[in-house]
Enzyme design. Structure first.
Site, PDB file in Angstrom:
ATOM      1  N   PRO A 150      37.318  48.602  46.495  1.00 38.24           N
ATOM      2  CA  PRO A 150      36.722  49.762  45.828  1.00 38.24           C
ATOM      3  C   PRO A 150      36.093  49.416  44.478  1.00 38.24           C
ATOM      4  CG  PRO A 150      39.074  50.128  46.296  1.00 38.24           C
ATOM      5  CD  PRO A 150      38.765  48.714  46.667  1.00 38.24           C
ATOM      6  N   GLU A 163      48.233  45.544  47.135  1.00 36.56           N
ATOM      7  CA  GLU A 163      47.558  45.942  45.882  1.00 36.56           C
ATOM      8  C   GLU A 163      46.380  45.040  45.538  1.00 36.56           C
ATOM      9  OE1 GLU A 163      48.053  48.789  44.090  1.00 36.56           O
ATOM     10  OE2 GLU A 163      49.218  49.192  45.894  1.00 36.56           O
ATOM     11  N   ARG A 181      23.053  46.784  63.843  1.00 36.75           N
ATOM     12  CA  ARG A 181      22.020  47.607  64.468  1.00 36.75           C
ATOM     13  C   ARG A 181      20.616  47.293  63.953  1.00 36.75           C
ATOM     14  NH1 ARG A 181      20.510  51.856  61.800  1.00 36.75           N
ATOM     15  NH2 ARG A 181      20.155  53.313  63.508  1.00 36.75           N
ATOM     16  N   ASP A 233      15.239  56.503  61.804  1.00 39.99           N
ATOM     17  CA  ASP A 233      16.382  57.347  61.494  1.00 39.99           C
ATOM     18  C   ASP A 233      16.586  57.520  60.002  1.00 39.99           C
ATOM     19  OD1 ASP A 233      18.490  54.737  62.804  1.00 39.99           O
ATOM     20  OD2 ASP A 233      17.177  54.797  61.072  1.00 39.99           O
TER      21      ASP A 233
HETATM   22  N1  ADE Z   1      39.415  48.737  50.319  1.00 39.34           N
HETATM   23  C1  ADE Z   1      40.061  49.877  50.013  1.00 39.34           C
HETATM   24  N2  ADE Z   1      39.212  50.860  49.766  1.00 39.34           N
HETATM   25  C2  ADE Z   1      37.961  50.357  49.929  1.00 39.34           C
HETATM   26  C3  ADE Z   1      36.643  50.877  49.804  1.00 39.34           C
HETATM   27  N3  ADE Z   1      36.406  52.149  49.464  1.00 39.34           N
HETATM   28  N4  ADE Z   1      35.605  50.062  50.031  1.00 39.34           N
HETATM   29  C4  ADE Z   1      35.827  48.752  50.350  1.00 39.34           C
HETATM   30  N5  ADE Z   1      37.039  48.213  50.461  1.00 39.34           N
HETATM   31  C5  ADE Z   1      38.099  48.990  50.264  1.00 39.34           C
END
Ligand code: ADE
Length: 243
Positions: free
Chosen positions: A89, A116, A154, A169
């Protein structure tokens, strides 16, 4: 294109990828998928690959050595150093442009974390791109890796049949897709827009373009800023302020 996925859950990757259109592309030899189980590279007699975080705190951290060895087992077989995408994230947010850029590579390595996170030192050594699929937190990197592999696959020649073509698309020209209708002509009192039954190809194309423009303006105005708009598109939007 060859995908190599370093993961603690290889079944999740294989099950997710080897069905539907991506599965068909693997069978046709257009794509290949290798999963590497990081646990096979554990340096611990109990097969562990995680340990407590230095400095304390909740959860466990994946250790550097098993991840590095899993990576090296793949890299040793490749001629050039591949791009290594770490799913997290904290990464750059994935979008269609990134999919197009990744589709130019011959090989991609995905690193999926759990717990974590992964010891920062191995990330510094092997990762070329840290990628997020959006601002929310998942339990691991497997679903994000599948999302990216699907979006990249794709775009490759031969993966989609003509009728599934990627050309028209959503996000083509950075616009959302126009609404689609199929038989019957009237369903529960709701009619298909008459123009689609007119057989007038140019009018249908114009109507579809206008629907794309309206949808994008109403739902995702942020996309319009970087959309490829013609003079005719701009005139339409200026006139259609209240639609
Ligand atoms: N691992 C945990 N959450 C994630 C996300 N939103 N994007 C990529 N990897 C992740």
């Amino acid at each position: 294109m060859k995908f190599h996925v370093l993961t603690l859950f290889p079944d999740m990757i294989r099950d997710g990828f080897q069905t539907s259109i991506t599965g068909r592309a693997v069978e046709k030899g257009l794509l290949s998928l290798e999963t590497v189980n990081i646990r096979d590279f554990s340096v611990n007699k109990h097969n562990r690959v995680d340990d407590y975080p230095y400095g304390g705190g909740a959860g466990m951290v994946m250790q550097a050595e098993p991840v590095c060895r899993a990576y090296e087992s793949v890299a040793a077989r490749l001629s050039a150093a591949p791009r290594v995408l770490y799913m997290s994230p904290q990464g750059k947010v994935f979008d269609q442009r990134m999919a197009e850029e990744l589709a130019k590579e011959q090989e991609l390595v995905f690193l999926c974390g759990h717990y974590e996170g992964i010891d920062e030192r191995v990330l510094e050594e092997i990762v070329t791109d840290e990628v997020s699929i959006g601002d929310y937190v998942l339990t691991g990197g497997e679903l994000p890796a599948l999302v990216i592999m699907d979006a990249v696959s794709r775009l490759l020649d031969g993966v989609l049949h003509n009728e599934e073509s990627a050309e028209f698309d959503s996000f083509h020209d950075n616009l959302l897709e126009y609404p689609q209708y199929s038989r019957p002509e009237e369903w529960r009192g709701k009619k298909v827009p008459a123009i689609l039954l007119s057989g007038h190809h140019a009018n249908v194309e114009r109507w579809r373009r206008e629907q794309s423009l309206l949808r994008t303006r109403n739902r995702r105005p942020d996309l319009l800023e970087t959309a490829n708009l013609t003079e005719e598109d701009k005139k339409f939007l200026a006139k259609a302020e209240d639609l």
